[in-house]
Design an enzyme around this catalytic site. Structure first.
Site, mmCIF file in Angstrom:
data_model
loop_
_atom_site.group_PDB
_atom_site.id
_atom_site.type_symbol
_atom_site.label_atom_id
_atom_site.label_comp_id
_atom_site.label_asym_id
_atom_site.label_seq_id
_atom_site.Cartn_x
_atom_site.Cartn_y
_atom_site.Cartn_z
ATOM 1 N N TYR A 69 70.345 9.363 53.608
ATOM 2 C CA TYR A 69 69.652 8.883 54.806
ATOM 3 C C TYR A 69 68.144 9.040 54.722
ATOM 4 C CZ TYR A 69 70.530 13.637 56.996
ATOM 5 O OH TYR A 69 70.632 14.970 57.311
ATOM 6 N N GLU A 70 67.481 8.283 55.594
ATOM 7 C CA GLU A 70 66.012 8.130 55.611
ATOM 8 C C GLU A 70 65.490 7.590 54.285
ATOM 9 O OE1 GLU A 70 63.540 10.652 57.785
ATOM 10 O OE2 GLU A 70 65.154 11.452 59.031
ATOM 11 N N GLY A 71 66.270 6.689 53.715
ATOM 12 C CA GLY A 71 65.925 6.063 52.442
ATOM 13 C C GLY A 71 66.651 6.739 51.301
#
Length: 381
Positions: free
Chosen positions: A364-366
């Site tokens: 998550y978050e890239g």
């Protein structure tokens, strides 16, 4: 790396460690087993002013900065990663307001988030748009007095618990990234509903949901930043929140390392403690090296946000922090299960939970593949 902490930061770390050991560690296995959101933990976080560590005092927060935020997340993730997600998600919801909000928006929403009166969420991911944010389908059509929002988001952390949600949507599809805007929704807005609860590999105590928008009217004063500025606000937000995810991964890895050291000293095989065997000593040493290296880059990224928030290298260092720390957490927790042997594979011991929890920090978050692309882009520009 204690030498970079000032007295206040050291006291904060020690205080949060005590709170985490007393309040969060005893229930970590239970919330994982039952997949229950830790409402009692939210209350503890709010009572101790930990939901707005990085939010300025002007808007009800502690104003302690990003390094302080990372320290708090690290100490909590060390014993209960699912509880630490509440903090990182609160930052993901509040940082866009700090970066792009009007004064009225900041006063209205940040006070509520910092105090713990409200939990926040950020609606980005869609079924066909994960790493490719521009592939999303959600739209916000301009109408008299505001926007009409339609679409859906998936895998939204805090989705079922949040009262304030920042949402990305196209206000002009033809403009690509420059046609993406960010809007603020509140729980109870007509047409805004919460979908199914996701059953995940790890982070079982974290509430992950689908969000559905059916002709949701969003008043014009809840447009966050300029129309078409949502993508830029999100990318800047990630520069601030990725080190926090790095701190989360770091905490998980630290917890797994400590558990492994204790077990290696106590477990006897062939008449001797496991810790007496060179192979085990080397494994623990390599785990410790990964943890300390991760701590260095995560703390550097957080300190850069505090001292040089506009530094050209911040996106690169923030991506490095998230990427390296999460890869380290996955390796350290996997090694921890190996240290425990068969016991590491059963839920009686915490390391299998830590391994499951660590995986999402690479995603998550890239994803970490996206982080590599960001770093390479900065190196080659």
């Amino acid at each position: 790396m204690d030498f970079i902490l000032n007295e206040d930061q050291g006291m904060l770390r020690d205080t949060v460690r005590r709170i985490a050991e007393e309040k969060f560690a005893p229930i970590a296995a239970e919330i994982d087993e039952k997949e229950t959101f830790p409402q009692a933990s939210v209350k503890v976080l709010a009572e101790n002013g930990l939901l707005g560590v990085q939010i300025p005092e002007t808007y009800g927060g502690a104003g302690a900065g990003m390094l302080a935020m990372v320290l708090v997340v690290e100490e909590i993730a060390r014993v209960c990663a699912a509880t630490s997600v509440i903090l990182t998600t609160q930052a993901l919801a509040s940082d866009p307001l700090l970066l792009a909000g009007t004064e009225d928006q900041k006063k209205n929403f940040l006070y509520r988030l910092a105090s713990g009166d409200c939990l926040g969420a950020c609606g980005i991911t869609e079924p066909g748009a994960g790493s490719d944010v521009a592939g999303m389908k959600t739209t916000a059509k301009k109408v008299d007095g505001g926007y009409l929002l339609n679409g859906a988001k998936i895998f939204i952390t805090n989705g079922g618990e949040a009262q304030i949600v920042t949402v990305l949507a196209y206000t002009d599809k033809d403009k690509g990234n420059r046609g993406i805007s960010m809007l603020i929704l509140e729980k109870g807005d007509a047409g805004f509903s919460v979908g199914k609860h996701e059953h995940k590999m790890g982070m079982h105590g974290s509430d992950t949901r689908e969000l559905v928008f059916e002709d949701v009217f969003v008043p014009a004063d809840r447009l966050l930043g300029p129309e078409g500025g949502g993508f830029r606000t999100l990318m800047t937000t990630f520069n601030y929140t990725r080190p926090a995810v790095g701190g989360q991964a770091l905490g998980i890895a630290q917890g797994a390392l400590e558990a492994s050291i204790r077990y290696a000293k106590e477990r006897v095989q062939f008449g001797k403690p496991l810790s007496s065997f060179q192979g085990m000593q080397w494994m623990l040493a390599e785990m410790a090296l990964k943890v300390e290296t991760a701590r260095s880059i995560v703390y550097r990224a957080a300190s850069m946000i505090d001292s040089e928030p506009d530094a050209p290298d911040l996106p690169k260092i923030a991506s490095m922090a998230k990427w390296y720390a999460s890869d380290a957490a996955m390796q350290v927790t996997t090694d921890a299960v190996q240290v425990f042997g068969g016991y590491g594979y059963v839920r009686e011991y915490p390391v299998e939970r830590m391994m499951r929890d660590a995986k999402i920090t690479q995603i998550y978050e890239g994803t970490n593949q996206i982080q590599r692309t960001i770093v390479a882009g900065h190196l080659l520009r």
